[in-house]
Design a protein around this motif. Structure first.
Motif, short mmCIF file in Angstrom:
data_model
loop_
_atom_site.label_atom_id
_atom_site.label_comp_id
_atom_site.label_asym_id
_atom_site.label_seq_id
_atom_site.Cartn_x
_atom_site.Cartn_y
_atom_site.Cartn_z
N GLY A 4 10.25 -17.51 -52.56
CA GLY A 4 10.37 -18.20 -53.83
C GLY A 4 9.14 -19.00 -54.19
N LEU A 5 9.36 -20.20 -54.70
CA LEU A 5 8.27 -21.05 -55.16
C LEU A 5 7.27 -21.39 -54.05
CD1 LEU A 5 10.23 -23.60 -57.39
CD2 LEU A 5 8.60 -21.87 -58.18
N HIS A 6 7.69 -21.33 -52.81
CA HIS A 6 6.83 -21.72 -51.69
C HIS A 6 6.20 -20.53 -50.97
CE1 HIS A 6 8.40 -25.73 -52.28
NE2 HIS A 6 9.63 -25.27 -52.14
N LEU A 125 11.14 -14.71 -58.08
CA LEU A 125 11.97 -15.91 -57.97
C LEU A 125 13.40 -15.64 -58.38
CD1 LEU A 125 9.49 -18.45 -59.65
CD2 LEU A 125 9.68 -17.87 -57.21
N ASP A 126 14.32 -16.42 -57.81
CA ASP A 126 15.70 -16.41 -58.26
C ASP A 126 15.78 -17.03 -59.65
OD1 ASP A 126 16.88 -15.18 -56.09
OD2 ASP A 126 17.23 -17.07 -55.02
N GLU A 129 15.19 -20.67 -60.16
CA GLU A 129 13.83 -21.17 -60.02
C GLU A 129 12.93 -20.76 -61.19
OE1 GLU A 129 12.75 -21.46 -55.36
OE2 GLU A 129 12.92 -19.40 -56.11
N HIS A 130 13.46 -20.06 -62.16
CA HIS A 130 12.62 -19.54 -63.23
C HIS A 130 11.95 -20.64 -64.04
CE1 HIS A 130 14.43 -15.21 -63.52
NE2 HIS A 130 13.65 -15.38 -62.47
N ARG A 132 11.07 -23.80 -63.18
CA ARG A 132 9.94 -24.39 -62.45
C ARG A 132 8.85 -23.35 -62.19
NH1 ARG A 132 13.87 -28.03 -59.77
NH2 ARG A 132 13.27 -30.16 -60.35
N GLY A 133 9.24 -22.12 -61.90
CA GLY A 133 8.24 -21.07 -61.69
C GLY A 133 7.42 -20.82 -62.94
N HIS A 186 11.76 -11.76 -54.00
CA HIS A 186 12.70 -12.68 -53.37
C HIS A 186 14.13 -12.16 -53.44
CE1 HIS A 186 14.28 -16.43 -51.89
NE2 HIS A 186 14.97 -16.66 -52.99
N ALA A 273 15.01 -27.79 -65.76
CA ALA A 273 15.54 -27.73 -64.40
C ALA A 273 16.43 -28.93 -64.08
CB ALA A 273 14.38 -27.65 -63.40
#
Length: 396
Positions: A4-6, A125-126, A129-130, A132-133, A186, A273
């Motif tokens: 994901g984001l990380h 991304l899930d 998380e879109h 923030r992504g 992901h 978010a």
């Protein structure tokens, strides 16, 4: 392994995006200035940006097909090469025709990069998380605009155009980075725009769940109109600021509009978010942009002391458009669902780049006979006209 984001893949994509948009940002306000030096008027200057965006948009509609055939990585590699490799050729002539030929090739590359990049964010991304992504991807796009839009103007003033054109090869570094990128999605891999997968039901978004098929096209209209109007305003400003004021005022105003967009995108990502405001930021973003364009009208009418208003207006246009960019992208992903991330990305980018083209050519056509105050007034009117249609539709 982090996901994901990380994930390493996501962060490498962000770095490659910074490099790709570095070359784009450096040249965006300089090419119109270059043809102006060659004798083109405001309309000719606007045509350079208009052709870039027209070719970009035409390419973008083919990118979902390319993503299915050769994948995200190779679309990004080829696109970045086409963006960066031709840039030094601009130094050979400031005549409009050869500049437009180089611009056409760069536009094909830019169309490939814009759609593939934002679609890959959604793939990696899930849905939760879109938001923030998308805001982090917006930072990767916005940082080069923040630093290099004004830098190009300053470098031209100091050492000339050739150095800037050589700097336009930066996307080649992004292409080299993409060659080592390993794409491990992901979530489950869904074929881009697979019609059989379009019946997946509902998808999660920062603002909750949105029906994916019923009302999808109605839901897409508001985000796309907001993008088109906001891009028209900022596209006109970026194209004409370098030729309407002093180098110092233009540099500050370009920095301000890029900084405003950066902050607006980040703030929108966090609000969606944390506060579940998805779809509710489009109207405020459009109206803030209208206030900024109205300030540019007043600045264009002043005979003295216009610089502070010029910069403040550019800041507001950028901030409002930044909010629109993030919220609209997340909404389009939510309405389309995983089966249509490529399509959603193509629509969003097409609205973005069509607006830039309309801002450059359309406002340039108004500015030629009527002046820049009238041109910026037309941009203001467009934003105000569109605002009521960008409200989030009631859910069924």
């Amino acid at each position: 392994m982090r996901t994901g984001l990380h994930s390493v893949t996501f962060w490498l994509l962000l770095v490659a995006t910074v490099l790709a948009f570095g070359g784009y940002s450096l040249l965006l306000p300089i090419v119109p200035l270059w043809v102006t030096e060659g004798g083109a008027g405001p309309f000719g200057a606007g045509v350079t940006t208009g052709v870039l965006m027209a070719v970009t948009v035409a390419t973008q509609f083919a990118v979902p097909w390319l993503l299915r055939r050769i994948g995200h990585r190779w679309v990004l590699v080829v696109g970045m090469v086409l963006m960066g490799a031709p840039a030094p050729l601009l130094a050979l002539s400031s005549e409009l025709a050869p500049v437009l030929a180089v611009t056409t090739v760069r536009g094909v590359g830019f169309g490939m990069v814009t759609v593939a990049g934002s679609a890959l964010v959604a793939e990696l991304l899930d849905p939760a998380e879109h938001s923030r992504g998308a805001s982090r991807f917006g930072l990767a796009v916005g940082l080069p605009l923040l630093l290099l839009l004004p830098t190009g103007v300053a470098v031209v003033d100091w050492v000339g155009f050739t150095a800037v054109f050589v700097g336009g090869t930066i996307p080649l570094l992004g292409a080299a980075l993409m060659l080592v990128l390993r794409i491990d999605r992901h979530g489950p891999v869904v074929a881009v725009d697979d019609p059989d997968a379009a019946t997946a039901g509902i998808v999660a978004a920062g603002s909750g769940t949105v029906p994916e098929v019923p009302g999808r096209r109605r839901g897409e209209l508001g985000p796309l109109l907001a993008m088109l109007a906001g891009a028209t305003a900022q596209g006109g400003l970026i194209t004409f600021l370098p030729v309407t004021g002093t180098a110092a005022a233009a540099t500050l105003a370009l920095f301000a509009t890029a900084a405003g967009a950066l902050v607006g995108r980040f703030l929108a990502g966090e609000l969606v978010a944390r506060r579940e405001l998805g779809g509710r930021l489009l109207v405020p973003g459009v109206l803030i942009g209208a206030v900024g364009m109205a300030a540019e009208v007043v600045a264009a009418l002043l005979t003295a002391g216009a610089a502070p208003l010029l910069v403040a207006g550019a800041l507001l246009v950028g901030f409002g458009f930044g909010m629109v960019q993030n919220d609209s992208l997340v909404q389009l992903f939510a309405f389309g669902g995983p089966a249509r991330y490529g399509r959603a990305s193509a629509l969003w980018n097409a609205a973005f780049d069509s607006g830039f083209g309309v801002g450059a050519v359309g406002l340039g056509a108004v500015a030629g006979p009527f002046g820049f105050a009238a041109a910026y007034g037309a941009g203001t009117a467009f934003l105000l006209l569109v605002a009521p249609f960008t409200r989030r539709p009631a859910r069924a």
